[in-house]
Scaffold this motif. Structure first.
Motif, PDB file in Angstrom:
ATOM      1  N   ALA A 118       0.816  -1.213   0.000  1.00 29.34           N
ATOM      2  CA  ALA A 118       0.000   0.000   0.000  1.00 29.34           C
ATOM      3  C   ALA A 118       0.849   1.262   0.000  1.00 29.34           C
ATOM      4  N   ALA A 119       2.053   1.203   0.558  1.00 28.59           N
ATOM      5  CA  ALA A 119       2.927   2.377   0.622  1.00 28.59           C
ATOM      6  C   ALA A 119       4.092   2.304  -0.348  1.00 28.59           C
ATOM      7  N   PHE A 120       4.467   1.098  -0.769  1.00 30.71           N
ATOM      8  CA  PHE A 120       5.645   0.901  -1.604  1.00 30.71           C
ATOM      9  C   PHE A 120       5.555   1.685  -2.913  1.00 30.71           C
ATOM     10  N   LEU A 121       4.355   1.777  -3.484  1.00 30.21           N
ATOM     11  CA  LEU A 121       4.158   2.400  -4.788  1.00 30.21           C
ATOM     12  C   LEU A 121       4.481   3.881  -4.804  1.00 30.21           C
ATOM     13  N   ILE A 122       4.463   4.533  -3.663  1.00 29.45           N
ATOM     14  CA  ILE A 122       4.633   5.982  -3.635  1.00 29.45           C
ATOM     15  C   ILE A 122       5.895   6.391  -2.886  1.00 29.45           C
ATOM     16  N   ARG A 123       6.823   5.467  -2.715  1.00 26.21           N
ATOM     17  CA  ARG A 123       8.063   5.762  -1.999  1.00 26.21           C
ATOM     18  C   ARG A 123       9.271   5.465  -2.876  1.00 26.21           C
ATOM     19  N   GLY A 124      10.415   6.024  -2.476  1.00 24.77           N
ATOM     20  CA  GLY A 124      11.677   5.672  -3.087  1.00 24.77           C
ATOM     21  C   GLY A 124      11.779   6.043  -4.556  1.00 24.77           C
ATOM     22  N   ILE A 125      12.464   5.179  -5.318  1.00 21.55           N
ATOM     23  CA  ILE A 125      12.723   5.453  -6.731  1.00 21.55           C
ATOM     24  C   ILE A 125      11.771   4.704  -7.659  1.00 21.55           C
ATOM     25  N   ALA A 126      10.935   3.835  -7.106  1.00 29.77           N
ATOM     26  CA  ALA A 126      10.036   3.055  -7.950  1.00 29.77           C
ATOM     27  C   ALA A 126       9.130   3.921  -8.820  1.00 29.77           C
ATOM     28  N   PRO A 127       8.598   5.060  -8.314  1.00 29.27           N
ATOM     29  CA  PRO A 127       7.748   5.894  -9.173  1.00 29.27           C
ATOM     30  C   PRO A 127       8.438   6.365 -10.452  1.00 29.27           C
ATOM     31  N   LEU A 128       9.773   6.486 -10.445  1.00 25.70           N
ATOM     32  CA  LEU A 128      10.475   6.846 -11.676  1.00 25.70           C
ATOM     33  C   LEU A 128      10.306   5.760 -12.729  1.00 25.70           C
ATOM     34  N   GLY A 129      10.434   4.508 -12.297  1.00 30.24           N
ATOM     35  CA  GLY A 129      10.236   3.394 -13.225  1.00 30.24           C
ATOM     36  C   GLY A 129       8.808   3.324 -13.713  1.00 30.24           C
ATOM     37  N   TYR A 130       7.839   3.559 -12.795  1.00 30.69           N
ATOM     38  CA  TYR A 130       6.437   3.544 -13.206  1.00 30.69           C
ATOM     39  C   TYR A 130       6.163   4.625 -14.250  1.00 30.69           C
ATOM     40  N   ALA A 131       6.700   5.826 -14.015  1.00 27.79           N
ATOM     41  CA  ALA A 131       6.461   6.935 -14.938  1.00 27.79           C
ATOM     42  C   ALA A 131       7.067   6.645 -16.309  1.00 27.79           C
ATOM     43  N   ALA A 132       8.292   6.108 -16.326  1.00 27.48           N
ATOM     44  CA  ALA A 132       8.937   5.792 -17.605  1.00 27.48           C
ATOM     45  C   ALA A 132       8.145   4.736 -18.366  1.00 27.48           C
ATOM     46  N   PHE A 133       7.729   3.700 -17.658  1.00 26.07           N
ATOM     47  CA  PHE A 133       6.980   2.630 -18.308  1.00 26.07           C
ATOM     48  C   PHE A 133       5.633   3.129 -18.819  1.00 26.07           C
ATOM     49  N   ALA A 134       4.899   3.874 -17.988  1.00 25.58           N
ATOM     50  CA  ALA A 134       3.578   4.360 -18.395  1.00 25.58           C
ATOM     51  C   ALA A 134       3.683   5.295 -19.589  1.00 25.58           C
ATOM     52  N   PHE A 135       4.698   6.162 -19.574  1.00 20.24           N
ATOM     53  CA  PHE A 135       4.858   7.103 -20.679  1.00 20.24           C
ATOM     54  C   PHE A 135       5.184   6.380 -21.987  1.00 20.24           C
ATOM     55  N   VAL A 136       6.178   5.491 -21.943  1.00 17.13           N
ATOM     56  CA  VAL A 136       6.562   4.774 -23.174  1.00 17.13           C
ATOM     57  C   VAL A 136       5.447   3.836 -23.616  1.00 17.13           C
ATOM     58  N   LEU A 137       4.703   3.281 -22.661  1.00 15.28           N
ATOM     59  CA  LEU A 137       3.557   2.443 -23.018  1.00 15.28           C
ATOM     60  C   LEU A 137       2.538   3.256 -23.811  1.00 15.28           C
ATOM     61  N   GLY A 138       2.283   4.490 -23.354  1.00 18.69           N
ATOM     62  CA  GLY A 138       1.359   5.352 -24.074  1.00 18.69           C
ATOM     63  C   GLY A 138       1.850   5.668 -25.476  1.00 18.69           C
ATOM     64  N   VAL A 139       3.152   5.959 -25.604  1.00 20.63           N
ATOM     65  CA  VAL A 139       3.721   6.225 -26.929  1.00 20.63           C
ATOM     66  C   VAL A 139       3.595   5.001 -27.820  1.00 20.63           C
TER      67      VAL A 139
END
Length: 265
Positions: A93-114
């Motif tokens: 519940a907290a892991f998704l919004i901590r540390g460096i993981a959100p950078l990976g999520y953002a990169a994946f979501a953005f390139v997925l959209g492209v």
């Protein structure tokens, strides 16, 4: 929760329309005819906008981590109980919004959209497909994948009257074992032979107090087997999961380049 929703929004509103709108209207041909190669046209959009997306997610994650610092310390010291609705930072519940993981999520979501924008060539269908796919991946990762990215620890704890637990008629669903800052993955009640219990010992259902119920479990040799991710594995899981999402983003980027050069006209 803004960091949790941000990657999906970046993929939908930045990634998918970034190329899909040009492909849908045909303006990409004008750019290509002006001496800009297809690869340069695509990579410019991927690199520049992708960097902005990752930086935005990273800044928000940093802010959340700073704000939650006192909560993390309280949870680790046992100063936060279930009534506070606070969970350790390694918990899904907290892991998704901590540390460096959100950078990976953002990169994946953005390139997925492209990627869906390049393949579908229509803005709204690409946005909807991006949101559905990203959400599916985010549901699969914590349920089936994340726990395998770092070694887990398994312990067996006896039942004692002073140990808090959730007692049911045919099992014990959760036992407090002195580690409030871990991510408990599974728990299982074992009988006196060390095998999974298929029922509770005689006298358990007829006891008049919790102390008597626990005493019947102790006499029968029942224990609780707990498998968990230790708090020290937080950064191991963060780096591993970020690597998984960045690898997916790189793979999708290669697919976009290939599709743009070979399939688009």
């Amino acid at each position: 929760m803004a960091v949790l929703a941000l990657p999906a929004l970046l993929g939908m509103f930045w990634g998918a329309p970034l190329v899909a709108r040009e492909l849908e209207t045909g303006t990409h041909r004008l750019v290509w005819n002006q001496g800009v190669t297809r690869t340069r046209w695509l990579l410019t959009r991927l690199v520049l906008t992708g960097f902005v997306a990752m930086a935005t997610a990273g800044l928000l994650s940093l802010a959340v981590s700073w704000w939650a610092g006192p909560i993390d310390r309280a949870v680790a010291s046992g100063g936060s109980d279930n009534g506070d609705n606070f969970v350790p930072r390694i918990d899904p519940a907290a892991f998704l919004i901590r540390g460096i993981a959100p950078l990976g999520y953002a990169a994946f979501a953005f390139v997925l959209g492209v990627t869906f924008g390049v393949i579908i060539c229509r803005t709204l269908p690409a946005m909807a497909t991006t949101l559905a796919t990203y959400t599916s991946v985010q549901l699969v990762m914590p349920v089936w994948v994340r726990e395998h990215l770092a070694p887990t620890t398994t312990v067996q704890v006896p039942f004692t009257p002073d140990r808090l637990a959730n007692y049911a008629l045919d099992s014990v669903s959760h036992v407090e074992f002195g580690k409030p800052d871990v991510w408990v993955i599974t728990e299982q009640t074992l009988d006196g032979t060390g095998h999974p219990a298929h029922g509770m010992p005689p006298g358990y259902a007829d006891c008049e107090s919790i102390k008597e119920c626990v005493s019947s479990l102790t006499r029968a040799g029942y224990q609780q087997r707990i498998t968990y991710q230790p708090a020290d594995n937080f950064w191991i899981l963060q780096w591993a999961e970020t690597g998984v999402y960045l690898a997916l983003a790189i793979g999708l980027s290669a697919l976009c380049v290939w599709w743009t050069r070979k399939r688009l006209s």
